[in-house]
Design a protein around this motif. Structure first.
Motif, PDB file in Angstrom:
ATOM      1  N   PHE A 136       4.919  -0.961  13.176  1.00  0.00           N
ATOM      2  CA  PHE A 136       5.241   0.188  12.314  1.00  0.00           C
ATOM      3  C   PHE A 136       6.644   0.020  11.717  1.00  0.00           C
ATOM      4  CE2 PHE A 136       6.047   5.005  12.101  1.00  0.00           C
ATOM      5  CZ  PHE A 136       5.520   5.091  10.823  1.00  0.00           C
ATOM      6  N   VAL A 137       6.696  -0.096  10.390  1.00  0.00           N
ATOM      7  CA  VAL A 137       7.958  -0.358   9.687  1.00  0.00           C
ATOM      8  C   VAL A 137       9.011   0.693  10.040  1.00  0.00           C
ATOM      9  CG1 VAL A 137       9.031  -0.386   7.386  1.00  0.00           C
ATOM     10  CG2 VAL A 137       6.879  -1.600   7.775  1.00  0.00           C
ATOM     11  N   GLU A 185       0.325   7.171  12.653  1.00  0.00           N
ATOM     12  CA  GLU A 185       1.648   7.293  12.024  1.00  0.00           C
ATOM     13  C   GLU A 185       1.692   6.643  10.641  1.00  0.00           C
ATOM     14  OE1 GLU A 185       0.594   5.317  14.390  1.00  0.00           O
ATOM     15  OE2 GLU A 185       2.131   3.955  15.151  1.00  0.00           O
ATOM     16  N   PHE A 186       0.699   5.809  10.313  1.00  0.00           N
ATOM     17  CA  PHE A 186       0.676   5.171   8.991  1.00  0.00           C
ATOM     18  C   PHE A 186       0.184   6.180   7.949  1.00  0.00           C
ATOM     19  CE2 PHE A 186       0.599   1.785  12.044  1.00  0.00           C
ATOM     20  CZ  PHE A 186       1.449   0.838  11.499  1.00  0.00           C
ATOM     21  N   VAL A 187       0.637   6.004   6.704  1.00  0.00           N
ATOM     22  CA  VAL A 187       0.481   7.093   5.745  1.00  0.00           C
ATOM     23  C   VAL A 187      -0.985   7.434   5.436  1.00  0.00           C
ATOM     24  CG1 VAL A 187       0.689   5.769   3.576  1.00  0.00           C
ATOM     25  CG2 VAL A 187       1.526   8.133   3.700  1.00  0.00           C
ATOM     26  N   LYS A 196      -2.316   9.343   8.395  1.00  0.00           N
ATOM     27  CA  LYS A 196      -1.597  10.621   8.506  1.00  0.00           C
ATOM     28  C   LYS A 196      -2.176  11.607   7.489  1.00  0.00           C
ATOM     29  CE  LYS A 196       3.093  12.515   8.339  1.00  0.00           C
ATOM     30  NZ  LYS A 196       4.522  12.215   8.168  1.00  0.00           N
ATOM     31  N   SER A 210       3.612  17.221   5.750  1.00  0.00           N
ATOM     32  CA  SER A 210       4.924  16.705   5.334  1.00  0.00           C
ATOM     33  C   SER A 210       4.890  15.190   5.246  1.00  0.00           C
ATOM     34  CB  SER A 210       5.982  17.065   6.389  1.00  0.00           C
ATOM     35  OG  SER A 210       6.552  18.279   6.090  1.00  0.00           O
ATOM     36  N   GLY A 233       6.954  11.569   3.249  1.00  0.00           N
ATOM     37  CA  GLY A 233       8.233  11.115   2.707  1.00  0.00           C
ATOM     38  C   GLY A 233       8.105  10.824   1.222  1.00  0.00           C
ATOM     39  N   ASN A 234       8.309   9.553   0.862  1.00  0.00           N
ATOM     40  CA  ASN A 234       8.311   9.128  -0.531  1.00  0.00           C
ATOM     41  C   ASN A 234       6.885   9.065  -1.092  1.00  0.00           C
ATOM     42  OD1 ASN A 234       8.708   7.833  -2.947  1.00  0.00           O
ATOM     43  ND2 ASN A 234       9.307   5.871  -2.033  1.00  0.00           N
ATOM     44  N   ALA A 238       6.004   5.649  -3.762  1.00  0.00           N
ATOM     45  CA  ALA A 238       5.754   4.248  -3.383  1.00  0.00           C
ATOM     46  C   ALA A 238       4.283   3.931  -3.644  1.00  0.00           C
ATOM     47  CB  ALA A 238       6.080   4.037  -1.911  1.00  0.00           C
ATOM     48  N   ARG A 255       0.991   1.085  -2.783  1.00  0.00           N
ATOM     49  CA  ARG A 255       0.532   0.019  -1.892  1.00  0.00           C
ATOM     50  C   ARG A 255      -0.825  -0.489  -2.360  1.00  0.00           C
ATOM     51  NH1 ARG A 255       4.926   0.289  -0.529  1.00  0.00           N
ATOM     52  NH2 ARG A 255       5.900   0.294   1.546  1.00  0.00           N
ATOM     53  N   ILE A 285       1.236   6.928  -3.185  1.00  0.00           N
ATOM     54  CA  ILE A 285       0.941   7.850  -2.079  1.00  0.00           C
ATOM     55  C   ILE A 285       0.404   9.166  -2.667  1.00  0.00           C
ATOM     56  CG2 ILE A 285       1.873   8.932   0.013  1.00  0.00           C
ATOM     57  CD1 ILE A 285       2.328   5.828  -0.157  1.00  0.00           C
ATOM     58  N   ARG A 287      12.756   6.443   4.017  1.00  0.00           N
ATOM     59  CA  ARG A 287      13.215   5.282   4.791  1.00  0.00           C
ATOM     60  C   ARG A 287      14.589   4.814   4.327  1.00  0.00           C
ATOM     61  NH1 ARG A 287       7.370   2.169   5.545  1.00  0.00           N
ATOM     62  NH2 ARG A 287       6.538   3.862   6.834  1.00  0.00           N
ATOM     63  N   VAL A 345      10.188  -0.115   0.340  1.00  0.00           N
ATOM     64  CA  VAL A 345       9.410  -1.100  -0.415  1.00  0.00           C
ATOM     65  C   VAL A 345       8.643  -0.275  -1.437  1.00  0.00           C
ATOM     66  CG1 VAL A 345       7.525  -2.771  -0.278  1.00  0.00           C
ATOM     67  CG2 VAL A 345       9.268  -2.698   1.525  1.00  0.00           C
TER      68      VAL A 345
END
Ligand code: NDP
Ligand code: GDP
Length: 327
Positions: A87-88, A189-191, A194, A211, A213-214, A217, A219, A253, A280, A284
């Motif tokens: 997990f990054v 925990e990966f988007v 989640k 909730s 984050g970014n 991004a 992928r 995302i 983060r 990336v």
């Protein structure tokens, strides 16, 4: 009957790969790290209904002696090194552990093979995260790397060690540079997971908000079931090599949220919030892979669309939460 040894067998890819190899008639042995919660840890293998068909051996990527003993005893024809702190986001909290497991752990595994079973074919789970701050719009095996997290730096070390052991000792060692791949068995925990778990909870009235984050991004997301087939194909080649596995499509995302919420008839704009605390330290921004080498040499293509995969994940999370609701 060929024998495969899989490190990380309790993880997403390990479980799907074990299933694939069992279907192909392999004897499948998995390295499992000792835990006080071993009953919970085999959950993915149980979900696939294969826990009783694999042999599990206690060991740890950080303990070279355990690896040498297991490799010598199992005498595998193929070794898949999938174990990692994967997990990054966690890699900034535990950078040294990540380096020890994800980086040095791979070197330990290569050493165990070199010492105890040099004729075995070896697969290293490398990552598109190694491209990080991308140097080319579309990334392939020749694109320069620029890792952006302790995880990616550790993976890059493991990748080059794999290449080096192939060139130095003639090991049949291949590195799969895999872009993100997901499934109902993806860590929560990966988007993607989640989000699909959030969709399930919101649609069952167990939560109102999600909730993240970014949201900007992007992928290149494929299905883990397709990607483990690519790993196996790499080890069936006469000559070891490095291959990118990717879908060739990149999605934000935000768009992922739109697709996932729409599976449950919901509008993500009513539920998703972006929180600064989930950003983060270094991001990336974009990943987009070109898997034409894998297509041409292995005959591999990603078969599952993002929409199909997300629908499968939402369904699985709905079923999991429904099963826990009081009757
Ligand atoms: P998971 O996080 O689901 O699985 C990681 C596995 O590693 C688990 O079985 C875990 O065991 C095991 N593990 C962790 N630390 C140790 C240790 N010290 N000794 C032995 N085993 C350990 O990862 P995935 O299945 O998603 O990914 C498989 C591999 O592919 C990883 O190396 C990952 O970094 C890499 N990768 C994954 C991508 C993806 O999109 N999924 C993309 C590119 C690369 P436990 O169950 O006990 O935690
Ligand atoms: P990664 O590509 O291996 O880091 O896979 P992740 O699924 O953890 O993250 C993919 C992208 O989603 C990254 O750019 C994250 O910054 C972004 N993201 C946005 N919100 C979240 C979140 O809440 N959790 C995670 N894990 N990632 C998020």
């Amino acid at each position: 009957m060929p024998t495969a040894l899989i490190t990380g067998i309790t993880g997403q890819d390990g479980a799907y790969l074990a299933g694939l190899l069992l279907d192909k008639g392999y004897r499948v042995v998995g390295l499992m790290r000792r835990s006080a919660s071993a009953d919970v840890i085999g959950e993915r293998l149980r979900w696939l209904g294969i826990i009783d068909r694999v042999e599990l051996r206690d060991g740890n990527l950080t303990d070279l002696s355990s690896l040498i003993r297991i490799v010598a005893d199992v005498a595998p024809d193929e070794v898949y090194n999938l174990a990692a702190q994967s997990f990054v986001a966690a890699s900034w909290q535990q950078p040294l552990l990540t380096g020890t497991v994800t980086g040095i752990g791979a070197a330990n595994m290569l050493e165990a093979v070199r010492i105890a079973r040099p004729q075995a074919r070896f697969y290293q789970a490398s990552s598109s995260e190694m491209y990080g701050l991308i140097q080319e719009k579309v990334q392939n095996e020749r694109t320069p790397f620029y890792p952006r997290s302790p995880y990616a730096v550790a993976k890059l070390y493991a990748h080059w060690m794999t290449v080096n052991y192939r060139e130095s000792f003639g090991l049949h060692a291949s590195s799969g540079i895999l872009f993100n791949h997901e499934s109902p068995l993806r860590g929560i925990e990966f988007v993607t997971r989640k989000v699909t778990d959030g969709v399930a909870r919101i649609s069952l009235g167990l939560a109102k908000e999600l909730s993240l984050g970014n949201l900007d991004a992007t992928r290149d997301w494929g299905h883990a079931r397709d990607y483990v087939r690519g790993m196996w194909l790499m080890l069936q080649q006469e000559t070891p090599d490095d291959y990118v596995l990717a879908t060739g499509r990149t999605t934000s995302i935000r768009e992922l949220c739109r697709i996932a919420f729409s599976c449950a008839g919901l509008n993500y704009l009513d539920h998703v919030v972006s929180s600064a605390s989930l950003m983060r330290p270094a991001e990336v921004d974009v990943l987009l892979g070109d898997a034409s080498k894998a297509r041409d040499r292995l005959g591999w293509v990603a078969e599952t669309s993002l929409e199909t995969m997300i629908a499968e994940m939402v369904e699985a999370d709905l079923a999991r939460h429904r099963a826990r609701l009081p009757r």
